[in-house]
Design a protein around this motif. Structure first.
Motif, mmCIF file in Angstrom:
data_model
loop_
_atom_site.group_PDB
_atom_site.id
_atom_site.type_symbol
_atom_site.label_atom_id
_atom_site.label_comp_id
_atom_site.label_asym_id
_atom_site.label_seq_id
_atom_site.Cartn_x
_atom_site.Cartn_y
_atom_site.Cartn_z
ATOM 1 N N THR A 161 -13.792 -6.774 7.014
ATOM 2 C CA THR A 161 -13.037 -7.763 7.790
ATOM 3 C C THR A 161 -13.167 -7.467 9.282
ATOM 4 O OG1 THR A 161 -11.515 -7.918 5.929
ATOM 5 C CG2 THR A 161 -10.769 -8.851 8.020
ATOM 6 N N ASP A 186 -10.187 -13.572 0.227
ATOM 7 C CA ASP A 186 -9.324 -12.479 -0.202
ATOM 8 C C ASP A 186 -7.939 -13.028 -0.508
ATOM 9 O OD1 ASP A 186 -8.563 -9.927 -0.684
ATOM 10 O OD2 ASP A 186 -9.624 -9.135 1.062
ATOM 11 N N ARG A 189 -4.379 -9.859 -2.094
ATOM 12 C CA ARG A 189 -3.744 -8.692 -1.475
ATOM 13 C C ARG A 189 -2.889 -9.136 -0.303
ATOM 14 N NH1 ARG A 189 -7.827 -5.012 0.495
ATOM 15 N NH2 ARG A 189 -8.533 -7.016 1.253
HETATM 16 MG MG MG Z 1 -11.015 -6.904 4.217
#
Ligand code: MG
Ligand code: GTP
Length: 358
Positions: A161, A186, A189
């Protein structure tokens, strides 16, 4: 093994006392600053408790024979090594230097075996440098152009990221915010998506979020035309089956994949990571966390073995400053300068220990 405490004004003084009292093999277990200077905890290898209560097991003849064979093998191994050293001291020195820099024994052996005979130490190193430079591949400094699609894949916490944000910042500086779109896949999370949203807002570029289970083809068709699409995917351990799923979905969209490979990984883990994330199908590799890596050789070794082209170097957390073009000569110099730290370093008389170890 009871650790002993040494307090001195300077580290050098404490270490000298430790060596004098506990021997050259003394193990430093820890150190910290104290009002008097520094404190070291150390013990001697000879302090290791080796006795056990159990009587030695009775051994059968076959086992004794096996042990005998192992012993003879070791002796012969030591002999072979000393003969090689007498016959070819320059090559042995070269292999040793490469091993101590953290290159794999396989590469150290191969390079030493192929090195021209009779070179001085300095010449041999120059030769190795040239061979490494010739065999390591790099992509150009240019970013993928608007219209292209790039995903950064790799193990957990590798710096995907952060690197994506650095690349996005460079692309925005080059082509403007309208030419860049950041996508986050993503979705499971806490905070993972928020991290990318924040970067997209800072840079003023488009942001999209895709669910990992969704139909990415439709999501892809809905992206703004003619933008450079930068895709952030979740990290997975190299043995995770979800990597295959991720790989198939990205391949179906003709997304180019760069592996983010932390330079801090052990060589064997780095190899397994490259393998798990597609090996020869990867378009490039971002070496991350080079600022933390004490050795560069294991990562270079892996790149060489997989013929994986280097795409970028990451030397820190700052966005976008800490991302650099793939400077192979700088990496090679760095790898050859670094040395495995004690206590992980092999000594010459450790060599025979390795014979017949399976
Ligand atoms: Mg990441
Ligand atoms: N020292 C150092 N830290 C880095 C580098 N690149 C990233 N980091 C840090 O490493 C940590 C993880 O970075 P991320 O970018 O979140 O890693 P990731 O691969 O996206 O992680 P996951 O999505 O959890 O798999 C963060 O604290 C980053 O600031 C680097 O080159 N050097």
């Amino acid at each position: 093994m009871t650790p002993r405490r040494y307090v001195a004004a300077h580290a050098a003084e404490a270490l000298a006392r430790i060596r004098a009292e506990l021997g050259e093999d003394a193990v430093v277990l820890g150190s910290r600053a104290v009002p008097e200077g520094v404190e070291f905890l150390a013990s001697a290898y000879t302090d290791l408790a080796v006795e056990t209560q159990e009587p030695p097991p009775a051994r059968g003849l076959l086992e004794e024979l096996r042990e005998l064979r192992r012993l003879v093998g070791r002796q012969l191994g030591g002999l072979a090594f000393s003969q090689w050293k007498r016959r070819d001291p320059a090559r042995v020195l070269l292999a040793g230097t490469l091993l101590q820099a953290g290159f794999s024994p396989q590469l150290a052996r191969a390079l030493a075996a192929h090195s021209p005979r009779g070179l001085e130490e300095g010449e041999a190193l120059r030769w190795v440098r040239q061979v490494l430079l010739k065999n390591l591949a790099a992509l150009g400094d240019d970013l993928p152009r608007p219209g292209g699609r790039l995903a950064l894949v790799g193990p957990t916490g590798a710096g995907k990221t952060t690197t994506l944000a650095k690349l996005a910042a460079q692309a925005v500086a080059r082509w403007g915010p309208g030419a860049v779109c950041m996508v986050s896949v993503d979705d499971y999370r806490v905070g993972a998506r928020a991290q990318l949203v924040e970067y997209a807002q800072l840079l003023g570029c488009e942001f999209r979020a895709w669910d990992s289970g969704a139909d990415w083809r439709a999501a892809c068709a809905a992206l703004p035309q003619g933008t450079l699409v930068l895709i952030d995917v979740p990290g997975h351990a190299q043995h995770d089956e979800r990597i295959r799923l991720q790989h198939d979905k990205l391949a179906a969209l003709q997304v180019m994949r760069w592996l983010v490979l932390p330079a801090t990984l052990q060589g064997a883990v780095a190899d397994a990571v490259v393998h798990a994330f597609g090996g020869p199908e990867l378009a490039g590799c971002v070496l991350s966390k080079l600022d933390e890596a004490m050795l560069t050789a294991p990562a270079l070794d892996t790149l060489l073995r997989w013929r994986l082209p280097l795409a970028r170097l990451s030397l820190g957390q700052r966005v976008p400053e800490d991302l650099f073009p793939p400077r192979i000569s700088w990496l090679v110099e760095r790898a050859l300068r670094q040395r495995v730290a004690e206590p992980h370093r092999l000594r010459e008389d450790d060599m025979f220990l390795l014979e017949n170890v399976s």
